[in-house]
Design a protein around this motif. Sequence first.
Motif, PDB file in Angstrom:
ATOM      1  N   UNK A  75     -30.496   5.970 -47.093  1.00 42.25           N
ATOM      2  CA  UNK A  75     -31.503   6.474 -46.444  1.00 42.25           C
ATOM      3  C   UNK A  75     -32.780   5.401 -46.055  1.00 42.25           C
ATOM      4  N   UNK A  76     -33.183   5.711 -44.946  1.00 42.46           N
ATOM      5  CA  UNK A  76     -34.323   4.764 -44.621  1.00 42.46           C
ATOM      6  C   UNK A  76     -35.552   5.815 -44.485  1.00 42.46           C
ATOM      7  N   UNK A  77     -36.616   5.162 -45.359  1.00 46.24           N
ATOM      8  CA  UNK A  77     -37.978   5.723 -45.556  1.00 46.24           C
ATOM      9  C   UNK A  77     -39.031   4.725 -45.068  1.00 46.24           C
ATOM     10  N   UNK A  78     -40.068   5.590 -44.580  1.00 45.12           N
ATOM     11  CA  UNK A  78     -41.289   4.863 -44.248  1.00 45.12           C
ATOM     12  C   UNK A  78     -42.089   4.093 -45.523  1.00 45.12           C
ATOM     13  N   UNK A  79     -42.095   2.746 -45.629  1.00 47.03           N
ATOM     14  CA  UNK A  79     -42.591   2.061 -46.586  1.00 47.03           C
ATOM     15  C   UNK A  79     -44.134   2.465 -46.954  1.00 47.03           C
ATOM     16  N   UNK A  80     -44.881   2.823 -45.995  1.00 49.00           N
ATOM     17  CA  UNK A  80     -46.138   3.186 -46.267  1.00 49.00           C
ATOM     18  C   UNK A  80     -46.424   4.699 -46.835  1.00 49.00           C
ATOM     19  N   UNK A  81     -45.738   5.551 -46.180  1.00 50.84           N
ATOM     20  CA  UNK A  81     -46.014   6.938 -46.837  1.00 50.84           C
ATOM     21  C   UNK A  81     -44.784   7.858 -47.546  1.00 50.84           C
ATOM     22  N   UNK A  82     -43.625   6.976 -47.277  1.00 58.10           N
ATOM     23  CA  UNK A  82     -42.457   7.578 -48.068  1.00 58.10           C
ATOM     24  C   UNK A  82     -41.596   8.619 -47.239  1.00 58.10           C
ATOM     25  N   UNK A  83     -41.977   8.937 -45.862  1.00 54.06           N
ATOM     26  CA  UNK A  83     -41.407   9.888 -45.148  1.00 54.06           C
ATOM     27  C   UNK A  83     -39.947   9.421 -44.902  1.00 54.06           C
ATOM     28  N   UNK A  84     -39.047  10.501 -44.776  1.00 61.07           N
ATOM     29  CA  UNK A  84     -37.801  10.222 -44.453  1.00 61.07           C
ATOM     30  C   UNK A  84     -37.871   9.869 -42.950  1.00 61.07           C
ATOM     31  N   UNK A 111     -41.031  21.280 -37.410  1.00 56.64           N
ATOM     32  CA  UNK A 111     -39.740  20.627 -37.693  1.00 56.64           C
ATOM     33  C   UNK A 111     -40.187  19.175 -38.026  1.00 56.64           C
ATOM     34  N   UNK A 112     -41.220  18.691 -37.703  1.00 56.77           N
ATOM     35  CA  UNK A 112     -41.612  17.125 -38.263  1.00 56.77           C
ATOM     36  C   UNK A 112     -41.730  17.094 -39.906  1.00 56.77           C
ATOM     37  N   UNK A 113     -42.203  18.351 -40.390  1.00 59.65           N
ATOM     38  CA  UNK A 113     -42.313  18.332 -41.892  1.00 59.65           C
ATOM     39  C   UNK A 113     -40.969  18.703 -42.510  1.00 59.65           C
ATOM     40  N   UNK A 114     -40.069  19.285 -41.847  1.00 58.10           N
ATOM     41  CA  UNK A 114     -38.613  19.450 -42.339  1.00 58.10           C
ATOM     42  C   UNK A 114     -37.865  18.107 -42.501  1.00 58.10           C
ATOM     43  N   UNK A 115     -38.037  17.453 -41.511  1.00 59.86           N
ATOM     44  CA  UNK A 115     -37.465  15.933 -41.231  1.00 59.86           C
ATOM     45  C   UNK A 115     -38.204  15.081 -42.160  1.00 59.86           C
TER      46      UNK A 115
END
Length: 130
Positions: free
Chosen positions: A90-99, A15-19
């Motif tokens: 969309x909001x992403x983590x600026x450090x790793x690019x995660x959604x 689930x973490x990977x999918x999101x």
Amino acid sequence: MTKTDEQWREELSPQEYAVLRESATERPFTGEYTDTETEGVYSCRACGAELFRSTTKFHSHCGWPSFYAPSKDDNVELIEDRSSGMVRTEVRCASCGSHLGHVFEGEGFDTPTDQRYCINSVSLKLQPTQ
């Protein structure tokens, strides 16, 4: 931070990977942080970077944790999202690019910014204040 898809799959639950890596959305009202009022810092579940503080969290009754501002503007990256037949930010983590989720404006919430950062709980890890 750059990792291969294989490395992310090893570190994250399905689930973490999918999101976080595939921009999926968790079902509303199912996340562990939707209604929590615990004081602390919300970090990226993928890389641990600080994203939000509990002082900016509010109850929007939308089904996901809502914040009116990131802890620092450069902790998140905002990207135009034209998926699902609409235009959103969309909001992403600026450090790793995660959604992380999406940000919405002008909804009439009584907050200092009139913004709602609608964030998936599974994208976050709460570090309670000691």
